[in-house]
Design an enzyme around this catalytic site. Sequence first.
Site, PDB file in Angstrom:
ATOM      1  N   GLY A 222       0.117  -1.186   0.361  1.00 56.69           N
ATOM      2  CA  GLY A 222      -0.011   0.222  -0.182  1.00 56.69           C
ATOM      3  C   GLY A 222       1.130   1.730  -0.026  1.00 56.69           C
ATOM      4  O   GLY A 222       2.014   1.759   0.798  1.00 56.69           O
TER       5      GLY A 222
ATOM      6  N   ARG B 224       1.389  -5.350  -5.073  1.00 54.65           N
ATOM      7  CA  ARG B 224       1.564  -6.218  -4.174  1.00 54.65           C
ATOM      8  C   ARG B 224       1.737  -7.953  -5.213  1.00 54.65           C
ATOM      9  O   ARG B 224       1.008  -7.710  -6.388  1.00 54.65           O
ATOM     10  CB  ARG B 224       0.437  -6.567  -3.480  1.00 54.65           C
TER      11      ARG B 224
ATOM     12  N   ASP C  44       5.082  -4.932   6.309  1.00 53.29           N
ATOM     13  CA  ASP C  44       5.584  -6.266   6.755  1.00 53.29           C
ATOM     14  C   ASP C  44       5.738  -7.761   5.125  1.00 53.29           C
ATOM     15  O   ASP C  44       6.740  -8.703   5.411  1.00 53.29           O
ATOM     16  CB  ASP C  44       5.546  -7.316   8.512  1.00 53.29           C
TER      17      ASP C  44
ATOM     18  N   ASP D 298      -1.094   1.437   8.743  1.00 53.58           N
ATOM     19  CA  ASP D 298      -1.574   0.480   9.815  1.00 53.58           C
ATOM     20  C   ASP D 298      -0.576   0.735  10.536  1.00 53.58           C
ATOM     21  O   ASP D 298      -1.188   0.741  11.782  1.00 53.58           O
ATOM     22  CB  ASP D 298      -1.082  -0.329   9.069  1.00 53.58           C
TER      23      ASP D 298
ATOM     24  N   ASP E 123       2.146  -0.744  11.733  1.00 55.04           N
ATOM     25  CA  ASP E 123       1.952  -2.661  12.210  1.00 55.04           C
ATOM     26  C   ASP E 123       3.130  -3.092  12.273  1.00 55.04           C
ATOM     27  O   ASP E 123       2.889  -4.475  11.852  1.00 55.04           O
ATOM     28  CB  ASP E 123       0.415  -3.063  11.830  1.00 55.04           C
TER      29      ASP E 123
HETATM   30  O1  F6P Z   1      -1.947  -2.000   4.239  1.00 59.04           O
HETATM   31  C1  F6P Z   1      -2.373  -0.967   3.604  1.00 59.04           C
HETATM   32  C2  F6P Z   1      -3.595  -0.989   3.973  1.00 59.04           C
HETATM   33  O2  F6P Z   1      -4.344   0.969   2.712  1.00 59.04           O
HETATM   34  C3  F6P Z   1      -4.764  -1.215   4.892  1.00 59.04           C
HETATM   35  O3  F6P Z   1      -4.907  -0.289   6.096  1.00 59.04           O
HETATM   36  C4  F6P Z   1      -5.881  -1.468   4.414  1.00 59.04           C
HETATM   37  O4  F6P Z   1      -6.265  -2.845   4.608  1.00 59.04           O
HETATM   38  C5  F6P Z   1      -5.078  -2.569   2.639  1.00 59.04           C
HETATM   39  O5  F6P Z   1      -3.960  -1.763   2.395  1.00 59.04           O
HETATM   40  C6  F6P Z   1      -6.088  -2.302   2.181  1.00 59.04           C
HETATM   41  O6  F6P Z   1      -5.618  -2.355   0.544  1.00 59.04           O
HETATM   42  P1  F6P Z   1      -6.030  -2.291  -0.597  1.00 59.04           P
HETATM   43  O7  F6P Z   1      -5.580  -0.828  -1.095  1.00 59.04           O
HETATM   44  O8  F6P Z   1      -5.517  -3.469  -1.574  1.00 59.04           O
HETATM   45  O9  F6P Z   1      -8.018  -2.223  -1.202  1.00 59.04           O
END
Ligand code: F6P
Length: 319
Positions: A11, A72, A103, A128, A130
């Site tokens: 992200g 990703r 991570d 996040d 995290d």
């Molecule tokens: O990890 C970052 C994040 O924005 C999370 O908070 C959320 O759950 C996820 O990515 C959303 O992913 P995507 O952009 O693939 O919908």
Amino acid sequence: MNNIAILCSGGDVSGMNPALKHFVEYSLQKDLTPYFVYDGYEGLIDNNIKKATYKDVAGIINRGGTKIGSARSQRFMQKEYREIAKKNLNMLNIDMLIVLGGDGSFRGLDIFYKESGIKFCGIPSTIDNDISSTEYCLGVDSALNIIKTSIDSIRDTASSFSRAFVIETMGRDCGFLALVSALTSGAELCLVPEKEYDLKSLEESFKEQIKNGRRYFIAVVAEGIKDESQDIANWFEEKIGIESRVSVLGHIQRGGNPTIYDRLMAYRFINNAIDALLEGKEESIICYTKDGFKYKGIDEVVNTPFVLDPKLLRFLKNI
Ligand code: F6P
């Protein structure tokens, strides 16, 4: 001159563009030739790797997202594609790589290092917040400020209409964004995955508050809790007797103008990352702790489970 590359993975966050700008500037200052890898690990596989110049980073410091794209990558999880990635970097004589990501991105990097020997430095970057071993990840402050502005706006309408608003924040399985936002926005309720809750136990007190003149409620809930946000809104309507609405903040939390703090952190993370590589550190993550920046081994970072700061979590009792 040695060659160094940077990529963004997972992200995107506000703060990546300031980091890219400073990456180019500081690399050149250190007599390194900077390269951009476009679209994360996908770009490593597809050889979408280009020399970066001052011109590439002009006018991006104030922009959210990332100029070089992020992704990703499923393919990077397969050895055959990582071998292609290694060949592409070898062809350009790039033996140092900086990765901005979370991570999940670092796990891929760990395997890649063990197979390829390409030195790397990871910069924790996720709204996040995290990642274990670091108290701060790039982009968190910008996301928190977007959430703050959104909650402040919602409060205006909530108070005008006598309503309860359930505001859902991102964070995946982590309640950091919701918790900090609730504490700093004066929310009446905050629900996070890290803390069990029992709505029934709040009913009497919430009904009493309405009797005593309360016109509205703000509830900040993390996307990772066991209930849907709509279930919480239904609870307000059915059990507390107040009209409710749900507001899912969604991806607006990931964009927008990077805050001063994130611009400065981008600067400091990049300095530390390039210095680490030049000092011969081969596989570290730059972590920000109460004692300042620390280099930690990737095994420690990816294998230590993340725990939300208990001191912060304790404040939940006061909401
Ligand atoms: O990890 C970052 C994040 O924005 C999370 O908070 C959320 O759950 C996820 O990515 C959303 O992913 P995507 O952009 O693939 O919908």
